[in-house]
Motif scaffolding. Structure first.
Motif, mmCIF file in Angstrom:
data_model
loop_
_atom_site.group_PDB
_atom_site.id
_atom_site.type_symbol
_atom_site.label_atom_id
_atom_site.label_comp_id
_atom_site.label_asym_id
_atom_site.label_seq_id
_atom_site.Cartn_x
_atom_site.Cartn_y
_atom_site.Cartn_z
ATOM 1 N N PRO A 189 0.781 -1.254 0.119
ATOM 2 C CA PRO A 189 -0.004 0.005 -0.007
ATOM 3 C C PRO A 189 0.696 1.201 0.121
ATOM 4 O O PRO A 189 1.919 1.327 0.603
ATOM 5 C CB PRO A 189 -0.770 -0.151 1.281
ATOM 6 N N GLY A 190 0.698 2.283 -0.506
ATOM 7 C CA GLY A 190 0.807 3.678 -0.425
ATOM 8 C C GLY A 190 0.519 4.123 0.766
ATOM 9 O O GLY A 190 -0.276 3.561 1.560
ATOM 10 N N LEU A 191 0.797 5.625 1.088
ATOM 11 C CA LEU A 191 0.670 5.790 2.521
ATOM 12 C C LEU A 191 -1.061 6.288 2.472
ATOM 13 O O LEU A 191 -1.405 6.981 1.533
ATOM 14 C CB LEU A 191 1.304 7.325 2.473
ATOM 15 N N VAL A 192 -1.573 5.817 3.612
ATOM 16 C CA VAL A 192 -2.858 6.046 3.901
ATOM 17 C C VAL A 192 -3.124 6.770 5.024
ATOM 18 O O VAL A 192 -2.451 6.633 6.006
ATOM 19 C CB VAL A 192 -3.693 4.663 3.898
ATOM 20 N N PRO A 193 -4.088 7.816 4.968
ATOM 21 C CA PRO A 193 -4.240 8.550 5.997
ATOM 22 C C PRO A 193 -5.033 7.987 7.342
ATOM 23 O O PRO A 193 -5.900 8.732 7.584
ATOM 24 C CB PRO A 193 -4.921 9.923 5.803
ATOM 25 N N THR A 194 -4.660 6.749 7.759
ATOM 26 C CA THR A 194 -5.200 6.056 9.013
ATOM 27 C C THR A 194 -4.484 6.684 10.146
ATOM 28 O O THR A 194 -3.781 7.597 9.834
ATOM 29 C CB THR A 194 -5.055 4.625 8.890
ATOM 30 N N ASP A 195 -4.751 6.157 11.488
ATOM 31 C CA ASP A 195 -4.062 6.468 12.584
ATOM 32 C C ASP A 195 -2.530 6.474 12.144
ATOM 33 O O ASP A 195 -1.803 7.386 12.636
ATOM 34 C CB ASP A 195 -4.613 5.815 13.662
ATOM 35 N N MET A 196 -2.101 5.294 11.729
ATOM 36 C CA MET A 196 -0.760 5.096 11.544
ATOM 37 C C MET A 196 -0.004 5.971 10.547
ATOM 38 O O MET A 196 1.130 6.500 10.791
ATOM 39 C CB MET A 196 -0.474 3.759 11.117
#
Length: 263
Positions: A189-196
């Motif tokens: 995955p690319g960067l996902v704006p989840t908490d992590m």
């Protein structure tokens, strides 16, 4: 994901209480699978399972071999089989190499690498001929674009995700050679704006690598030909594809779902 049918299949997703894992569980269920939500976060995991039709929850520390054995057995008994295992559980430690804390990194290595190894182990044991499920299936390991790029302050995390990619390829070869009937792939995955993802932006800027969290996010977007961050659904759809018959001859690969960032 439209057009992909997982009706009658059973999927176990680790780290599925929230974030990408929850999104993957929801997408698998929408495609027709019965899903076991597995996570150390019991309260949140139970809430997530309650919001997905036909889903169940099992408490699981992915670094514990005995818990894996118990949860897989429970999944087969409770949901009627096991066809898909998504090894998604992971943690990220942001640190400059010069400041690396051994204990924090050992914990990350255990979750990200050992947890994936144990998940693949117990998937094989259940899915192979003579196993508790015994009909073959698919293992999808969650790596990261961090396995493909050199981004500051995530050396340890990048190493674990590179390891997940290598583990995946060896597992696919073993499964084929031993006639297990289990395809093994990973997704980057690319960067996902989840908490992590938000935590990474905040912490890298806190180290002085970027002027602000927004600047850190902007740097990622600048490196991404698609010109945006990933959505959870982008990654979840890739996982459903790798679980489906449409990917029946896809085996031992690292599928980059990163908008071109890691090319």
């Amino acid at each position: 994901m439209a057009g992909l049918d997982l009706t009658g299949r059973v999927a176990l997703v680790t780290g599925a209480a929230r974030g990408l894992g929850a999104g993957a569980a929801q997408a698998l269920a929408a495609a027709g699978a019965r899903v076991m939500i597995a996570d150390v976060a019991k309260d949140v995991g139970e809430q997530t399972a309650a919001g997905i039709e036909g889903a169940a929850f099992a408490e699981l520390d992915v670094t514990d071999d005995a818990q894996w054995e118990s949860v897989v057995a429970h999944t087969v008994s409770e949901l009627g089989g096991l066809d898909v295992v998504v090894n998604n559980a992971g943690i990220e430690v942001t640190s400059l190499i010069a400041d690396a804390e051994p204990d924090a990194h050992r914990a990350m290595f255990d979750v990200n690498l050992l947890g994936t190894l144990l998940g693949t182990k117990h998937a094989f044991r259940a899915m192979r001929p003579g196993g508790a499920a015994g009909n073959g299936g698919a293992v999808i390991n969650v790596a990261s674009v961090a396995a493909d790029i050199a981004f500051p302050a995530i050396a340890g995390y990048s190493a674990t995700k590179s390891g997940v990619d290598r583990l995946t390829r060896v597992a696919a070869m073993e499964s084929g050679k031993l006639g297990y009937g289990v395809r093994v792939n990973c997704i980057h995955p690319g960067l996902v704006p989840t908490d992590m993802g938000v935590k990474l932006a905040v912490e890298t800027s806190g180290l002085g690598l970027f002027e602000s969290p927004d600047a850190a996010v902007g740097a990622v977007v600048e490196l991404t030909p698609s010109g945006r961050l990933a959505d959870v659904s982008d990654i979840a759809d890739g996982i459903v594809f790798l679980a489906s018959d449409q990917s029946r001859f896809v085996n031992g690969v690292g599928l980059q779902v990163d908008g071109g960032m890691g090319m």
